[in-house]
Design an enzyme around this catalytic site. Structure first.
Site, short mmCIF file in Angstrom:
data_model
loop_
_atom_site.label_atom_id
_atom_site.label_comp_id
_atom_site.label_asym_id
_atom_site.label_seq_id
_atom_site.Cartn_x
_atom_site.Cartn_y
_atom_site.Cartn_z
N GLU A 286 24.17 -10.75 -20.67
CA GLU A 286 24.72 -9.54 -20.05
C GLU A 286 24.84 -9.83 -18.57
OE1 GLU A 286 25.48 -6.71 -17.92
OE2 GLU A 286 23.37 -6.18 -18.15
N CYS A 320 23.67 -2.44 -13.75
CA CYS A 320 24.92 -3.09 -14.16
C CYS A 320 25.94 -2.06 -14.60
CB CYS A 320 24.65 -4.11 -15.26
SG CYS A 320 23.67 -3.48 -16.62
#
EC number: 1.2.1.88
Length: 514
Positions: A286, A320
């Site tokens: 990720e 994020c």
């Protein structure tokens, strides 16, 4: 019988009793700060002279912990321990492994306030964010334990006359977990214990900024009775041991959360088959985002402004999933911008021990990076709010709004990972979606609209892994919002999903003739 999964609640800090309880937890944790923490290899605590100093980003004079720094030889020893432990751990039944993980989550639940308080100090997390991080860690462990129970018997396949077939799952081997500093407990615990409950063993290299909270997980695993060597704790300098961990011939998988540059490096290096390696490595990565909230015409501008501000500035934009791009229809642009500025002015910034809405950014490197992007933003657009920085005691950056930007501006293209949001004006919804997709990333996004046709268009064309309607673009909940992104945001290995454990399992088919 295992009870049905439900999400771990946080604390309601409008209740004075909870405030008093958490203040006590903060004081208790503060008394323990500054200690040396060891490597943990095969259950043995190993203290090293060379250490990583973890500091409070809100008060850089305060040392949180001194983490022993692993060498390549320590990593080699950890691989040997993990490989040896795997021989036994893989033979445990799925239910036995899952039940041990439920014991782990029960211990964390009892220590939730302590775990959260550590993150207030070590990561500069606001109270609600820190408690949410601890609770999400519990959620991941509980969810994955039940997922493993569901997978225990495999899946049905067809039989035919004279032939009985079985399709089931088996563990892979030893892997490496490299978690981030921004969710130093939830993501760290989830990406470590998902492969473990699936029957694998792990080398855990915590983020350099947050090793203390990761060590607390090691204490909890020991208390819960996890066999030695199943999880080995190897904090260290990524320049010294990072490539070694990824390249190692015994690394069957790497779970990574962090920057695009590091993630792509891991992906590239993992593709190389090393001497003595007789399998292909798996990478679960990720790598961040450049997340946008699209605001349509004829909407509730108060809701739009609140969605933008909370998504952009929660935990100082260090998610994020944080909103770093506000793409607003021309008819409501000025109103949404004005209301966003007003809301931002009301936010409190300071040491999160004092329960401020925003705290510091994590370290000097990030501080300097964000400060530089603010200067770029001033050149590309108009500074509407914030822009101030102060590193005299901690790493503080004011929540910053920059308007008048274009889609190709650096502020709109590059991940900043701080409290900076750029506004761009668009003529219609088609242009809004075009701008939203005009980035290398595809993690989260949100659309504020009352037009169902526009929402359907966004569902089909807004190229992100997690898309939300009429709300912000952060705060995915385990079990409800499996999380992961497209394009350069990573491998879309949806955490908190029914499929996540499959990344750490192999499928085997056995056919028996009668």
């Amino acid at each position: 019988m295992v009870v049905e999964f439900k999400n771990e609640p946080g604390y309601d800090f409008s209740v004075q009793e909870n405030v008093d309880m958490f203040k006590k937890a903060l004081k208790d944790v503060e008394k323990e700060l500054g200690q040396d923490i060891p490597l943990v290899i095969n259950g043995e605590k190993i203290f090293k002279d060379d250490k990583i100093k973890s500091i409070n980003p809100a008060d850089t004079s305060q040392v949180i912990a001194n983490a022993s720094k692993a060498t390549k030889q320590d990593v080699e020893d950890a691989f040997k321990a993990a490989d040896e432990a795997y021989k036994s751990w893989k033979t445990w039944s799925a239910n036995d492994r899952a039940e041990l993980m439920l014991r782990v989550s029960a211990i964390i639940r009892r220590r939730k306030a302590e775990i959260a308080a550590i993150m207030v100090y070590e990561a500069g997390k606001p109270w609600d964010e820190a408690v949410g991080d601890a609770a999400e860690g519990i959620d991941f462990i509980e969810y994955y334990a039940r997922s493993m129970m569901d997978l225990a018997q495999g899946k049905p396949v067809l039989d035919r006359e004279g032939e009985h077939n079985k399709y089931f799952y088996k563990s892979i081997g030893t892997g490496v977990t490299i978690p981030p500093w921004n969710f130093p407990f939830a993501i760290m615990a989830g990406t470590t214990l998902a492969p473990v409950v699936a029957g694998n063993t792990v080398l855990l290299k915590p983020a350099e900024d947050t090793p203390y909270i990761a060590y607390k997980l090691m204490e909890i695993l020991e208390e819960a009775g996890l066999p030695k060597g199943v999880v080995n704790f190897v904090p260290g300098d990524p320049k010294e041991i990072g490539d070694y961990l990824v390249d190692h011939k015994d690394t069957h998988f790497v779970t990574f959360t962090g920057s695009r540059a590091t993630g792509t490096r891991i992906y590239e290096r993992s593709a190389v088959v090393q001497e003595g390696q007789n399998f292909l490595k798996r990478v679960i990565a990720e790598m961040g985002g450049k997340d946008a909230i699209v605001v349509d015409e004829n909407i509730d501008t108060d809701m739009a402004a609140e969605a933008i501000v909370t998504s952009a500035f929660g935990f100082s934009g260090q998610k994020c999933s944080a909103c770093s791009r506000a793409i607003v229809h021309k008819d409501v642009y000025d109103e949404v911008l004005e209301k966003s500025i007003k809301l931002t002015k009301e936010l409190t910034l300071g040491n999160t021990v004092d329960n401020t809405y925003m705290g510091p950014v994590i370290n000097k490197k990030q501080f300097d990076k964000i400060k530089n992007y603010i200067e770029i933003g001033k050149e590309e657009g108009k500074l509407e709010q914030g822009g101030g920085t102060d590193d005299s005691k901690g790493y503080f950056v004011e929540p910053t709004i920059i308007s008048g930007l274009k889609s190709k501006d650096r502020i709109m293209q590059e991940e900043i990972f701080g409290p900076v949001v750029g506004f761009v004006k668009v003529n219609d919804f088609d242009e809004a979606i075009e701008v939203a997709n005009d980035t290398d990333y595809g993690l989260t996004g949100a659309v504020i609209t009352n037009n169902r046709e526009h929402w359907i268009k966004a569902v089909n064309e807004f190229d992100v892994g997690n898309l939300y309607l009429n709300r912000g673009c952060t705060s995915a909940v385990v079990g409800y919002h499996p999380f992961g992104g497209f394009k350069m945001s990573g491998t879309d290995a949806k955490t908190g999903s029914p499929d996540y454990l499959l990344h750490f399992l192999e499928q085997k088919v056995v056919s028996e003739m009668f």
